[in-house]
Design a protein around this motif. Structure first.
Motif, PDB file in Angstrom:
ATOM      1  N   ILE A  61       5.166 -72.038  13.651  1.00  0.00           N
ATOM      2  CA  ILE A  61       5.597 -73.434  13.605  1.00  0.00           C
ATOM      3  C   ILE A  61       4.816 -74.268  14.397  1.00  0.00           C
ATOM      4  O   ILE A  61       4.517 -75.264  14.260  1.00  0.00           O
ATOM      5  CB  ILE A  61       7.037 -73.480  14.413  1.00  0.00           C
ATOM      6  CG1 ILE A  61       8.124 -72.973  12.992  1.00  0.00           C
ATOM      7  CG2 ILE A  61       7.519 -74.985  14.644  1.00  0.00           C
ATOM      8  CD1 ILE A  61       9.572 -72.814  13.564  1.00  0.00           C
ATOM      9  N   THR A  62       4.531 -73.711  15.839  1.00  0.00           N
ATOM     10  CA  THR A  62       3.681 -74.255  16.854  1.00  0.00           C
ATOM     11  C   THR A  62       2.270 -74.741  16.160  1.00  0.00           C
ATOM     12  O   THR A  62       1.597 -75.744  16.314  1.00  0.00           O
ATOM     13  CB  THR A  62       3.453 -73.586  18.004  1.00  0.00           C
ATOM     14  OG1 THR A  62       4.740 -73.403  18.464  1.00  0.00           O
ATOM     15  CG2 THR A  62       2.544 -74.125  18.903  1.00  0.00           C
ATOM     16  N   ILE A  63       1.570 -73.693  15.276  1.00  0.00           N
ATOM     17  CA  ILE A  63       0.163 -73.827  14.978  1.00  0.00           C
ATOM     18  C   ILE A  63       0.329 -74.794  13.793  1.00  0.00           C
ATOM     19  O   ILE A  63      -0.536 -75.601  13.648  1.00  0.00           O
ATOM     20  CB  ILE A  63      -0.099 -72.500  14.319  1.00  0.00           C
ATOM     21  CG1 ILE A  63      -0.599 -71.602  15.736  1.00  0.00           C
ATOM     22  CG2 ILE A  63      -1.298 -72.662  13.457  1.00  0.00           C
ATOM     23  CD1 ILE A  63      -0.624 -70.199  15.445  1.00  0.00           C
ATOM     24  N   VAL A  64       1.389 -74.753  12.753  1.00  0.00           N
ATOM     25  CA  VAL A  64       1.388 -75.706  11.657  1.00  0.00           C
ATOM     26  C   VAL A  64       1.441 -77.313  12.311  1.00  0.00           C
ATOM     27  O   VAL A  64       0.872 -78.045  11.830  1.00  0.00           O
ATOM     28  CB  VAL A  64       2.622 -75.315  10.887  1.00  0.00           C
ATOM     29  CG1 VAL A  64       2.825 -76.589   9.825  1.00  0.00           C
ATOM     30  CG2 VAL A  64       2.266 -74.139   9.972  1.00  0.00           C
ATOM     31  N   ALA A  65       2.445 -77.313  13.546  1.00  0.00           N
ATOM     32  CA  ALA A  65       2.843 -78.858  13.863  1.00  0.00           C
ATOM     33  C   ALA A  65       1.368 -79.150  14.584  1.00  0.00           C
ATOM     34  O   ALA A  65       0.933 -80.332  14.375  1.00  0.00           O
ATOM     35  CB  ALA A  65       3.923 -78.551  15.135  1.00  0.00           C
ATOM     36  N   LEU A  66       0.697 -78.412  15.427  1.00  0.00           N
ATOM     37  CA  LEU A  66      -0.587 -78.622  15.957  1.00  0.00           C
ATOM     38  C   LEU A  66      -1.774 -79.200  15.099  1.00  0.00           C
ATOM     39  O   LEU A  66      -2.407 -80.114  15.191  1.00  0.00           O
ATOM     40  CB  LEU A  66      -1.212 -77.665  16.974  1.00  0.00           C
ATOM     41  CG  LEU A  66      -0.271 -77.729  18.276  1.00  0.00           C
ATOM     42  CD1 LEU A  66      -0.551 -76.249  19.258  1.00  0.00           C
ATOM     43  CD2 LEU A  66      -0.240 -79.003  18.962  1.00  0.00           C
ATOM     44  N   THR A  67      -1.908 -78.507  13.752  1.00  0.00           N
ATOM     45  CA  THR A  67      -2.963 -78.449  12.882  1.00  0.00           C
ATOM     46  C   THR A  67      -2.781 -79.855  11.986  1.00  0.00           C
ATOM     47  O   THR A  67      -3.398 -80.391  11.459  1.00  0.00           O
ATOM     48  CB  THR A  67      -3.423 -77.292  12.131  1.00  0.00           C
ATOM     49  OG1 THR A  67      -2.083 -76.941  11.512  1.00  0.00           O
ATOM     50  CG2 THR A  67      -3.785 -76.142  12.989  1.00  0.00           C
ATOM     51  N   SER A  68      -1.419 -80.139  12.008  1.00  0.00           N
ATOM     52  CA  SER A  68      -0.950 -81.258  11.037  1.00  0.00           C
ATOM     53  C   SER A  68      -1.197 -82.485  11.912  1.00  0.00           C
ATOM     54  O   SER A  68      -1.107 -83.551  11.144  1.00  0.00           O
ATOM     55  CB  SER A  68       0.494 -80.954  10.585  1.00  0.00           C
ATOM     56  OG  SER A  68       1.261 -81.016  11.575  1.00  0.00           O
TER      57      SER A  68
END
Length: 158
Positions: free
Chosen positions: A17-24
């Motif tokens: 979830i953190t990786i998806v949020a940061l990359t988006s």
């Protein structure tokens, strides 16, 4: 053992979830639009839309007056500089800003747009894409109107 699996699963899910949020998320130094040259680089979509609508209304034109359509993608290519009208619009915008800054003490908002101005696109264009350069007709007090003899020449004798 069961608790360790739950912890590992929770950590994995949190990481995803953190990786998806940061990359988006968009980076702040990354420009929002391509090929912005005279408008503020950090202009929002709504602000850009407002400016473009003001310009198209002032000149009574559509987007394709300055922008080209990419037929392969079946959409407008707003970043392309293929049409000379786009560069002319940039020059006219700079000219308008110089006039307002120099002669009308124009105040700007936080984005850099003139809030109150003496002139804008409509001042000259009045709904015409290419306004006609026209001199006013000369009217002489007490003399013949337009079509009469030019000043300094006596009227023809009859």
């Amino acid at each position: 053992m069961l608790i360790n699996k739950k912890i590992v699963a929770t950590l994995c899910l949190s990481s995803v979830i953190t990786i998806v949020a940061l990359t988006s998320m968009k980076k702040p130094d990354e420009p929002g639009f391509k090929n912005i040259k005279v408008l503020p680089k950090h202009i929002t979509h709504d602000q850009l839309d407002k400016v473009m609508h003001e310009w198209t209304a002032s000149l009574n034109v559509h987007c394709d007056f300055c922008h080209v359509r990419n037929e392969a993608e079946k959409k407008m290519d707003f970043a392309a500089d293929s049409k000379p009208e786009k560069n002319m619009a940039r020059k006219m915008f700079k000219m308008m800003n110089k006039i307002n800054d120099k002669f009308f003490d124009a105040k700007k908002d936080s984005v850099g747009f003139v809030m109150t101005s003496g002139v804008n696109c409509y001042t000259c264009h009045r709904g015409e894409s290419h306004p006609e350069v026209k001199l006013p007709e000369r009217k002489r007090p007490g003399g013949p109107g337009p079509g009469g003899p030019p000043p300094g020449n006596p009227p023809a004798k009859q």
